[in-house]
Design an enzyme around this catalytic site. Structure first.
Site, PDB file in Angstrom:
ATOM      1  N   ARG A  52       0.437  -1.024  -0.132  1.00 60.11           N
ATOM      2  CA  ARG A  52       0.294   0.278  -0.024  1.00 60.11           C
ATOM      3  C   ARG A  52       0.573   1.456  -0.348  1.00 60.11           C
ATOM      4  O   ARG A  52       0.547   1.705  -0.099  1.00 60.11           O
ATOM      5  CB  ARG A  52      -0.688  -0.359   0.959  1.00 60.11           C
ATOM      6  CG  ARG A  52      -2.619  -1.215   0.924  1.00 60.11           C
ATOM      7  CD  ARG A  52      -2.850  -0.913   1.939  1.00 60.11           C
ATOM      8  NE  ARG A  52      -2.489  -1.961   2.929  1.00 60.11           N
ATOM      9  CZ  ARG A  52      -2.591  -3.141   4.362  1.00 60.11           C
ATOM     10  NH1 ARG A  52      -3.775  -2.275   4.888  1.00 60.11           N
ATOM     11  NH2 ARG A  52      -2.266  -3.189   5.334  1.00 60.11           N
ATOM     12  N   GLY A  78       2.561 -15.353   6.387  1.00 60.25           N
ATOM     13  CA  GLY A  78       1.869 -14.310   7.117  1.00 60.25           C
ATOM     14  C   GLY A  78       2.999 -14.496   8.214  1.00 60.25           C
ATOM     15  O   GLY A  78       4.072 -14.644   8.032  1.00 60.25           O
TER      16      GLY A  78
END
Ligand code: UD1
Ligand code: CA
Length: 459
Positions: free
Chosen positions: A17, A80
């Site tokens: 992002r 993760g």
């Protein structure tokens, strides 16, 4: 081998992002890469073995922190947060103390909070203690599902039911673990969730299932634990951090006319009774002494400024040393290697580079001093230029004590001017001048009377 308490810091993610070629944790915040801050907080809270999990652009991150004593752990595929800690398991073999886990993208976390978390964790004899916050807008964070002081589970936004989404207590991504417990619980993780990742947060439910104690400590101020995922959040965090830097300085005796427009990097030092006007930038390894005045538009980078210095509007100062009681500017440019010994006056539109100026020497207007050694009490008239570069090499100009340089003088280096000499205005000096002399190099003035009138008649 490292001694002391251990912490694992997660920094392998790409930071999608941020929309950046640079890894997220290297984006600067008040002069330091983001990752610097969680590392510093862990260290200050007493965690000395720092293990950083990296993956995306690992080499670049390692280079930025080459000077620090860190253990680097490579997570080649980012499967993760649970998988990231699993990658650190080998390096924790034999370690039995409490394990701190931090995220590299939570830079405002305070060391005192980490200490509180550790105290609470050990008091409660918990297997997992998670640091939480009440967020008015919890969107995007994992939600903390409690039964009183017990934490039952942490549910990620994407996996949460609408009831769970209504919970405003969120996971900050900061935990203390019983090391043996968490390493064994990680083995039981699976990817059966919305993101298909190994979630570290699942160790909470695993602890509950195993009959272990789980706790949460909620911070008072949720801004302290904000995660940086995009550049808007980066700018928000910078505002908060900048305010803290300025507030600490003001409480320490520095005055700021408008602290919201003063940009000071982490670690810059300022002495008491120094006054900072609006729109001032102090960056890098910079220190400013006591009783200084820093006017508007001044930018100082990696420089040391002594006591009682007045930097007037619009000065740019890089890698320079300014002695006591100097007055600089307005609009002077001190480039790397400028050294002013003290009580110097540098006026408007003066540029210096790799030059030393002895005490009380001055250049008040429109002057370039490069690659020079200048003694004490030297006065450079307006428009003095050291011609230091012949297109191939740089050459030195040496001006001894008490020299007076008339306006519009050029020193064609290499050249040495002996002490107490005078250079007549408008001279081009190409040869050494012995002490106590007058040097002048001008053609005699010629006057042709009536020339203008004759010209005008012809046309
Ligand atoms: C995570 C937590 C969430 C919490 C939030 C706080 C999980 C599953 N979720 O979500 O509960 O509210 O942080 O900010 O843990 N990382 C790795 N390797 C990986 C994945 C991530 O090192 O494989 C690192 C990232 O670089 C980052 C940190 O772990 O520094 C957190 O990862 P991120 O993807 O930002 O997690 P969130 O979705 O924010
Ligand atoms: Ca995050």
């Amino acid at each position: 081998m490292n001694k002391g308490l251990a912490a694992v810091i997660l920094a392998a993610g790409k930071g999608t992002r941020m929309k950046s070629a640079m890894p997220k944790v290297l984006h600067p915040l008040c002069g330091e890469p983001m990752l610097y801050y969680p590392l510093a907080a862990a260290k200050q809270a007493g965690f000395k073995q720092l293990k950083v999990v990296i993956g995306h652009r690992a080499e670049q991150i390692k280079e930025s922190f080459a000077a620090e004593e860190l253990t680097w752990i490579e997570q080649t595929d980012q499967l993760g947060t649970g998988h990231a800690l699993m990658c650190a398991a080998d390096s924790l073999r034999g370690y039995s103390g409490p394990l701190l886990l931090l995220c590299g993208d939570v830079p405002l976390l305070k060391p005192e909070t980490l200490q509180q978390l550790q105290n609470y964790h050990s008091q409660q004899k918990a297997a997992v203690t998670v640091l939480t916050a009440q967020m008015p807008n919890p969107h995007g964070y994992g939600r903390v599902i409690r039964d009183g002081e017990r934490v039952l589970s942490i549910v990620e936004e994407k996996d949460a039911s609408s009831d769970q989404r209504a919970v405003t207590e969120i996971n900050t991504g900061t935990y203390l673990f019983d090391t043996a417990f968490v390493l064994s619980a990680l083995k039981g993780l699976n990817k059966n969730n919305a993101q298909g990742e190994y979630y570290l947060t699942d160790v909470v439910a695993a602890a509950v299932a195993a009959g272990q104690t789980t706790r949460a400590l909620c911070v008072d101020d949720p801004t302290e634990v904000m995660g940086i995922n995009d550049r808007c959040q980066l700018a928000e965090a910078e505002v908060l951090m900048r305010w803290k830097i300025n507030a600490d300085l003001m409480l320490g005796g520095v005055s700021m006319v408008d602290p919201t427009t003063v940009y000071i990097d982490n670690g810059v030092e300022l002495g008491v009774d120094t006054l900072i006007h609006p729109n001032v930038h102090l960056h890098g390894q910079t220190s400013i002494g006591k009783n200084c005045i820093i006017e508007t538009g001044v930018v100082v980078v990696d420089s040391q400024v002594a006591d009682g210095v007045h930097l007037k509007a619009g000065c740019a100062i890089e890698e320079s040393q300014i002695g006591p009681a100097c007055t600089i500017g307005p609009m002077a440019h001190l480039r790397p290697g400028s050294v002013l010994k003290g009580s110097n006056k540098i006026g408007n539109f003066v540029e210096m580079k790799k030059s030393v100026l002895g005490e009380r020497s001055q250049a008040s207007h429109l002057t370039y001093i490069g690659d020079s050694e200048v003694g004490q009490n030297v006065n450079f008239g307006c428009g003095t230029i050291t011609c230091n570069y012949d297109g191939v090499n740089k050459h030195k100009t040496i001006v001894e004590d008490d020299v007076f340089v008339g306006s519009d003088t050029q020193f064609v280096a290499p050249v040495r001017i002996g002490r107490n000499s005078l250079i007549a205005a408008g001279s081009t000096i190409t040869k050494d001048v012995p002490p106590d002399s007058l040097a002048l190099s001008r053609v005699d003035q010629k006057v042709i009377e009536g020339w203008r009138l004759r010209k005008q008649k012809k046309s």
